[in-house]
Design an enzyme around this catalytic site. Structure first.
Site, PDB file in Angstrom:
ATOM      1  CG  HIS A 100       5.398 -53.242 -27.048  1.00  0.00           C
ATOM      2  ND1 HIS A 100       6.117 -52.209 -25.990  1.00  0.00           N
ATOM      3  CD2 HIS A 100       5.726 -54.322 -27.682  1.00  0.00           C
ATOM      4  CE1 HIS A 100       6.871 -53.481 -25.721  1.00  0.00           C
ATOM      5  NE2 HIS A 100       6.420 -54.282 -26.539  1.00  0.00           N
ATOM      6  CG  ASP A 102       4.619 -58.452 -26.777  1.00  0.00           C
ATOM      7  OD1 ASP A 102       5.793 -57.581 -26.117  1.00  0.00           O
ATOM      8  OD2 ASP A 102       5.367 -59.333 -25.188  1.00  0.00           O
ATOM      9  CG  HIS A 245       4.843 -54.955 -21.958  1.00  0.00           C
ATOM     10  ND1 HIS A 245       3.554 -55.184 -23.417  1.00  0.00           N
ATOM     11  CD2 HIS A 245       5.273 -54.777 -22.364  1.00  0.00           C
ATOM     12  CE1 HIS A 245       4.418 -55.674 -24.125  1.00  0.00           C
ATOM     13  NE2 HIS A 245       5.656 -56.060 -24.056  1.00  0.00           N
ATOM     14  NE  ARG A 260       8.726 -61.311 -25.069  1.00  0.00           N
ATOM     15  CZ  ARG A 260       8.588 -60.648 -26.164  1.00  0.00           C
ATOM     16  NH1 ARG A 260       8.682 -59.925 -26.048  1.00  0.00           N
ATOM     17  NH2 ARG A 260       8.834 -60.938 -28.145  1.00  0.00           N
TER      18      ARG A 260
END
Ligand code: SIN
Length: 271
Positions: A100, A102, A245, A260
């Site tokens: 995907h 993000d 990723h 994150r």
């Protein structure tokens, strides 16, 4: 710290390690510029031995744009822009197991993400990134023409509704071009991913499924990828506009944990 950072590519196409900077200290303008240049050149960059706290994490992100709130899950107590990324023996799933970009379901998907892991398993728990410029470049001229002008639905409902504890949370569903132009490099890249994309709007259901299957398989080919082996206090900073990723959950029941931030982006521009 030297003024010129050392940038060591991981592969020919994607990924580089950055040496010569301490992210717990204020960054010079020159270092910010070099980090940004390295990100544009390598799409995902990595730092080692950076034990940053939440404030330093937010400050690092703000050098590259405004921070974005996660549209699917809430941030941690006192730090709404920081989400916890965690897997352990009690986990039923972990973030990012499927390829995907993000929050591509957002109307304005994030420009970048910065993930800092403080705890990693002895073995396993790697993350893979793939270069979506290279995936686009490798298509035949006829396929490039065919894809330009198509749009895909990126659906946050299917991902976050089953896991949210907030029944009234509005989850985004957005339409974005299948081929987008990166706002900085002006290069074309593919912008579809297995996690969020449900259909290509201009095609029949069967046509859409077949083209998406091809595109997902094509973008996930190993030749466009790099793979990062985490150590405690490693940081990855990636450009969501031109990469996808996947976090490999091969370390159950061991613990992998960190935080994150995402940096706000723009509405994708069609090629
Ligand atoms: C994610 O941001 O998708 C998680 C990546 C990771 O845990 O390596």
């Amino acid at each position: 710290m030297s003024e010129t950072l050392e940038i060591k590519p991981l592969t020919e196409r994607i990924g580089a390690e950055v040496f010569g900077v301490d992210l717990t200290k204020p960054l010079s303008n020159s270092h910010v510029q070099q980090i940004h240049d390295a990100l544009m050149a390598h799409c995902v960059i990595f730092f080692r031995d950076q034990a940053i706290n939440h404030e330093q994490h937010e400050t690092l992100g703000r050098h590259f744009g405004q921070l974005a709130l996660h549209s699917g899950v809430s941030g941690i107590e006192g730090h709404p822009y920081i989400v916890k990324i965690h897997g352990d023996a009690d986990s039923k799933h972990v973030a990012g197991e499927r390829w995907h970009s993000d929050l591509s379901c957002d109307e304005e998907p994030p420009m970048g993400s910065i993930l800092a892991l403080h705890t990693v398993p002895e073995v396993g728990g790697d993350t893979l990134w793939t270069n979506m410029y290279s995936a686009y470049d490798a298509l035949s001229p006829r396929m490039k023409v065919y894809l330009e002008g198509l749009t895909a639905e990126h659906n946050g409902e299917i991902i976050y509704r089953p896991i949210t504890k907030e029944p009234n949370r509005v989850l985004p569903i957005s339409n974005h071009p299948v081929v987008r132009v990166h706002p900085v490099t002006k290069r074309k890249c593919l912008f579809v991913n297995r996690q969020y994309v449900t259909k290509i709007n201009e095609l029949s259901r069967q046509e859409s499924a077949a083209i998406l299957d091809f595109l997902f398989d094509h973008c996930e080919e190993e030749r466009y990828q790099c793979r990062f082996r985490w150590k405690p206090n490693s940081i990855a900073f990636w450009d969501n506009r031109c990469t996808m990723h996947q976090a490999v959950w091969d370390y159950f029941p061991k613990t992998r944990s960190g935080y994150r931030v995402t940096i706000a982006g723009d509405k994708p521009i069609a090629a």
